[in-house]
Design a protein around this motif. Structure first.
Motif, PDB file in Angstrom:
ATOM      1  N   ARG A  91       0.848  -1.194   0.000  1.00 29.67           N
ATOM      2  CA  ARG A  91       0.000   0.000   0.000  1.00 29.67           C
ATOM      3  C   ARG A  91       0.883   1.242   0.000  1.00 29.67           C
ATOM      4  NH1 ARG A  91      -1.823  -3.480   3.568  1.00 29.67           N
ATOM      5  NH2 ARG A  91      -3.875  -4.435   3.248  1.00 29.67           N
ATOM      6  N   VAL A  92       0.446   2.241  -0.727  1.00 28.04           N
ATOM      7  CA  VAL A  92       1.107   3.541  -0.742  1.00 28.04           C
ATOM      8  C   VAL A  92       0.028   4.613  -0.695  1.00 28.04           C
ATOM      9  CG1 VAL A  92       2.537   5.150  -2.036  1.00 28.04           C
ATOM     10  CG2 VAL A  92       3.127   2.728  -2.024  1.00 28.04           C
ATOM     11  N   ALA A 149      -9.213  -2.255   0.562  1.00 33.60           N
ATOM     12  CA  ALA A 149      -7.800  -2.499   0.867  1.00 33.60           C
ATOM     13  C   ALA A 149      -7.294  -1.620   2.003  1.00 33.60           C
ATOM     14  CB  ALA A 149      -6.952  -2.270  -0.384  1.00 33.60           C
ATOM     15  N   TRP A 150      -8.140  -0.740   2.540  1.00 33.02           N
ATOM     16  CA  TRP A 150      -7.697   0.227   3.543  1.00 33.02           C
ATOM     17  C   TRP A 150      -8.510   0.081   4.821  1.00 33.02           C
ATOM     18  CZ3 TRP A 150      -3.431   3.122   2.521  1.00 33.02           C
ATOM     19  CH2 TRP A 150      -2.980   3.063   1.202  1.00 33.02           C
ATOM     20  N   GLY A 167      -3.587  -1.222  10.120  1.00 34.34           N
ATOM     21  CA  GLY A 167      -4.159  -1.902   8.966  1.00 34.34           C
ATOM     22  C   GLY A 167      -3.497  -1.555   7.658  1.00 34.34           C
ATOM     23  N   ILE A 168      -2.745  -0.460   7.618  1.00 31.72           N
ATOM     24  CA  ILE A 168      -2.051  -0.086   6.382  1.00 31.72           C
ATOM     25  C   ILE A 168      -0.802  -0.940   6.197  1.00 31.72           C
ATOM     26  CG2 ILE A 168      -0.857   1.790   5.191  1.00 31.72           C
ATOM     27  CD1 ILE A 168      -2.711   3.734   6.524  1.00 31.72           C
ATOM     28  N   GLY A 169      -0.071  -1.185   7.287  1.00 30.64           N
ATOM     29  CA  GLY A 169       1.153  -1.961   7.184  1.00 30.64           C
ATOM     30  C   GLY A 169       1.317  -2.906   8.349  1.00 30.64           C
ATOM     31  N   TRP A 211       3.441  -2.703   4.315  1.00 29.80           N
ATOM     32  CA  TRP A 211       3.658  -4.081   3.870  1.00 29.80           C
ATOM     33  C   TRP A 211       2.755  -5.000   4.676  1.00 29.80           C
ATOM     34  CZ3 TRP A 211       7.327  -0.393   4.200  1.00 29.80           C
ATOM     35  CH2 TRP A 211       8.171  -0.201   3.110  1.00 29.80           C
ATOM     36  N   ASP A 212       2.232  -6.044   4.033  1.00 35.35           N
ATOM     37  CA  ASP A 212       1.425  -7.044   4.742  1.00 35.35           C
ATOM     38  C   ASP A 212       2.300  -8.083   5.424  1.00 35.35           C
ATOM     39  OD1 ASP A 212      -0.963  -5.856   4.086  1.00 35.35           O
ATOM     40  OD2 ASP A 212      -1.232  -7.014   2.249  1.00 35.35           O
TER      41      ASP A 212
END
Length: 814
Positions: free
Chosen positions: A314-315, A337-338, A385-387, A410-411
């Protein structure tokens, strides 16, 4: 060790410095390295359990520097350590500075001075900056993690580390630009002491040009604000190679709160030196940002530079406006996705995240330092949740402040290496300048576009027997408003005028002239003048204005019933004509000079014949000519595109003509008219009214004969005969009584409308009486006409005016 002692003396005149790191097994702070005099001389212990009450432990647990003079130190007991046998001298001062990065405590720096009054404010600032440098170095090189837990005695790590760190200090006076730098700073920048003149410009001259804007935001008093700054930059050495340096500084204010001096430390940041691959990434990003004109372009360049090269999931890029983060791009763009916080704020294309709901992010942006959180870090749900596998937050600096932030997540668990940190830091610095430039471009371009569009028609009228569409595109090169315009002017009796023009220049003056010329041509056309007279009068108007600008235009008047058109060209491109079978060609129109050049210029007319299915295109040179496109080639390209387009959808046809226009040097105006023809032509009759005593009676008899003739076409005419005779009587009487010269009567039956029009030589419109009493002998004619007609009005003509009224035929029975 000699170099270490010298470094320590520079930073606050301390006689002893020691670094303690946290052991993960014994839950205590252990001495990693000391420099200067012996720690035992000043009561320092090699180990401090976190359960004890000591300055070292308190500073580590609270995360705040602790400054103690001799009296304050005595309050902690006989010694600052746990061993009673370690007795310090009576008159010493001690500073305990926590070492940490991104919210993770690393250890504690202890400095001791052999004075009883404590460290003054300036030395405290220097020592805190020095502690920040040590913490950053330890974080980047992983030194705290290499400490062997359980080993007795100090491990000789920090001594060589400090020597490799190579820290220097400076003081900058903002009002004069005078800088006092120590030998280590000059050595880092490769300036011999004898050649340094004390000017900040001398130091900046060794900086890589791409990094100058960030440094200028520090040395410029107008941009500097009270607080701290942290940035990395590069200097070019005499041999041509680059050296990475890290700068940390603080601003000291004067008595009224204005920035007065900057205290800073500079350290060798060779561990930030990127690999060849990292350099190529930065270079590619630099090239992409150099060509980014809008905020959207900048956002795309950031995503391309970070997501795939770093393997990120994600960016996000957002601008900071007040207490809100205005998101400019999210990749991936799907809301699922967010985190929920971001989805809840999704209002338009992108959400706006409240900075107050993300305290960790808000703190990172306030500090202005890149923050890296590995997997498992304690973050609020909106960031976790973003990374979940790792999160990087990059404050975006510009003009001496933080203007936004970039989040990379990053996941899967992700390790942050020194090279990656350098890429992220370099990206943030370049994006800040590009984002400010693009935001200014977007704002000014939006202002120019709004002004331009306010001077153009908001919508085009519906035309009998034709469909007209228009397109306008502002220039993408430059920010000033252009002078292109278009207009569709309905005239009387199924006539329409099309006009496209261009005023010289791209500025507010050109836009002003454009608005005046469009209004003037519309006024002259509505008066009923032929095309050559309309253009000639507009030319006289522009010549008489106090301006050096000229304008070009192409004016076409079309009879929608017959399909006949008259075209006048004043220094403009000729129109394009697409035949029903698809062949497109330029119309050979004899042209005159541009408007505003010659007062007595002639503008000849050229006749055109339109058949149903013909498409007429009027355009400006921005569509067919540019710095990379010759005029003839552009006209040929537009003709080919017009031939291939489907004329059944005029709007799509116009869009296809503009499909290949991306980077525009000039404005583009396009006006298309698809002529379909009028299926059922209206019935017309005309009568010249002679000024005789019984002229009104003759007009009534002419009207009655005409209506009897039209009754064969539509029997409903009979039901409106009496109403129409009354309207004719009143309008003809008014013309004969109140005007001089010739009077004409026109009747028209078009669809369900019966129209009466009386023309005379007077330009004055009829005046509706304000109050008519019972004893008045006149003044009721206009009131009667308005009462019995469905619509009523007056239009100017070149020879006077025309007063008209319409009635509607009854609806047909199904």
């Amino acid at each position: 060790m000699r170099a270490v002692r010298e470094t320590i003396r520079v930073f606050g005149g301390a006689v002893l410095a020691a670094v303690y790191v946290l052991g993960k097994r014994d839950n205590a702070l252990s001495l990693a390295e000391s420099a200067g005099d012996s720690g035992a001389m000043y009561g320092l212990s090699p180990r401090y359990p976190l359960s004890g009450r000591t300055p070292v432990v308190e500073a580590f647990l609270t995360g705040r520097p602790l400054w103690l003079n001799a009296e304050g130190l005595a309050a902690y007991g006989e010694s600052p350590g746990e061993s009673p046998e370690l007795t310090p001298p009576a008159n010493i001062s001690l500073g305990a500075l926590p070492l940490g990065a991104n919210g993770t405590p690393l250890g504690c720096l202890i400095v001791v001075d052999d004075v009883s009054g404590g460290f003054d404010a300036e030395r405290r600032n220097f020592l805190e900056l020095y502690a920040d440098q040590v913490a950053a170095w330890l974080e980047a090189t992983g030194e705290p993690n290499n400490h062997a837990i359980g080993r007795t005695g100090p491990r000789p790590v920090l001594g060589p580390a400090l020597d490799r760190l190579r820290v220097g200090s400076f003081t900058l006076v903002l009002s004069t630009g005078h800088i006092e730098a120590d030998d280590r700073v000059l050595d880092l920048v490769d300036i011999p002491r004898g050649e340094f003149d004390g000017r900040v410009e001398t130091l900046l001259a060794h900086t890589v040009p791409d990094d100058l804007p960030a440094l200028m935001s520090i040395v410029d008093p107008g941009h500097m604000t009270s607080g701290g700054r942290d940035l990395e930059f590069r200097v070019r050495r005499p041999g041509g190679e680059l050296r990475w340096l890290r700068l940390r500084c603080r601003v000291l204010a004067d008595g009224v709160g204005r920035p007065e001096r900057v205290l800073g430390v500079v350290a060798d940041a060779s561990h930030l030196r990127p690999t060849a691959d990292e350099v190529s990434r930065v270079q590619r990003l630099s090239v992409a940002l150099a060509g980014a004109m809008t905020v959207r372009d900048v956002s795309r360049a950031v995503v391309a530079a970070l997501r795939d090269p770093l393997g990120a999931d994600r960016v996000a890029l957002a601008e900071l406006e007040g207490d809100r983060l205005v998101v400019k791009v999210l990749d991936p763009p799907e809301p699922d996705a967010w985190p929920e916080l971001w989805r809840a704020e999704w209002r338009s294309e992108w959400p706006d995240a409240p900075a107050g709901a993300l305290p960790t992010l808000e703190a990172a942006l306030r500090e202005g330092r890149a923050s890296l959180w590995p997997a498992g870090s304690a973050l609020e749900p909106g960031l976790e949740g973003i990374g979940p596998g790792g999160l990087a937050v990059l404050p975006i600096p510009a003009e001496g402040r933080v203007v936004g932030g970039c989040l990379v997540g990053w996941d899967e668990p992700h390790e942050f290496g020194p090279e990656e940190r350098s890429l992220l830091t370099a990206t943030a610095g370049m994006v800040g300048q590009a984002l400010v430039r693009a935001r200014a471009f977007d704002a000014e371009h939006e202002l120019a576009t709004t002004l331009q569009r306010s001077l153009l028609p908001r919508k085009l009228p519906r035309l009998p027997g034709a469909v007209a569409v228009a397109r306008y595109l502002p220039a993408t090169v430059g920010l000033e408003v252009g002078g292109d315009w278009y207009d569709v002017i309905p005239l009387s009796e199924n006539h329409v005028a099309l006009v496209v023009g261009d005023v010289q220049g791209h500025n507010a003056g050109a836009a002003t002239i454009m608005g005046q010329m469009r209004t003037a041509i519309r006024a002259y056309a509505v008066e009923g003048h032929p095309p050559d007279v309309v253009v000639s009068r507009a030319n006289h108007l522009l010549v008489g204005m106090e301006t050096d600008l000229f304008a070009t235009c192409c004016y076409v008047a079309i009879d929608m019933e017959e399909g006949n058109a008259l075209c006048v060209r004043a220094g403009h491109l000729p129109p394009l004509l697409r035949a029903p079978e698809g062949v497109t060609e330029e119309v050979e129109v004899e042209g005159g000079p541009p408007l505003g050049v010659l007062a007595e210029a002639e503008f000849p007319m050229t006749a055109l014949a339109l058949t149903p299915g013909t498409v007429l295109a009027l355009l400006t040179d921005g569509l067919v000519e540019s710095s990379s496109l010759h005029l003839e080639d552009g006209m040929r390209r537009v003709c080919d595109a017009l031939s291939r387009a489907d004329p059944s959808d005029a709007g799509r046809m116009a869009d296809e003509l503009l499909g290949g226009v991306n980077r525009r040097d000039d404005d583009v105006a396009l006006l298309l008219l698809r002529y379909d023809g009028i299926g059922v032509r209206p019935l017309r009759a005309r009568w010249t009214v002679w000024r005789l005593p019984d002229a009104v009676a003759h007009a009534r008899r002419f009207t009655a004969r005409t209506l009897r003739t039209w009754r064969a076409t539509d029997e409903r005419v009979t039901e409106q005969s009496d109403t129409l005779l009354l309207i004719v009587s009143e309008l003809v009487t008014n013309a004969l009584v109140h005007t001089q010269g010739q009077v004409g009567l026109d009747l028209m039956l078009s669809g369900e409308r019966l129209r009466v029009a009386v023309s005379d030589a007077s330009p004055r419109a009829p005046v509706k009486p304000g109050n008519v009493d019972w004893e008045a002998t006149g003044g009721r004619g206009i009131l009667l006409v308005q009462a019995v007609s469905a619509s009523y009005g007056s239009v100017p003509l070149s020879s006077g005016k025309q007063v008209w009224a319409e009635t509607l035929l009854p609806r047909r029975e199904p």
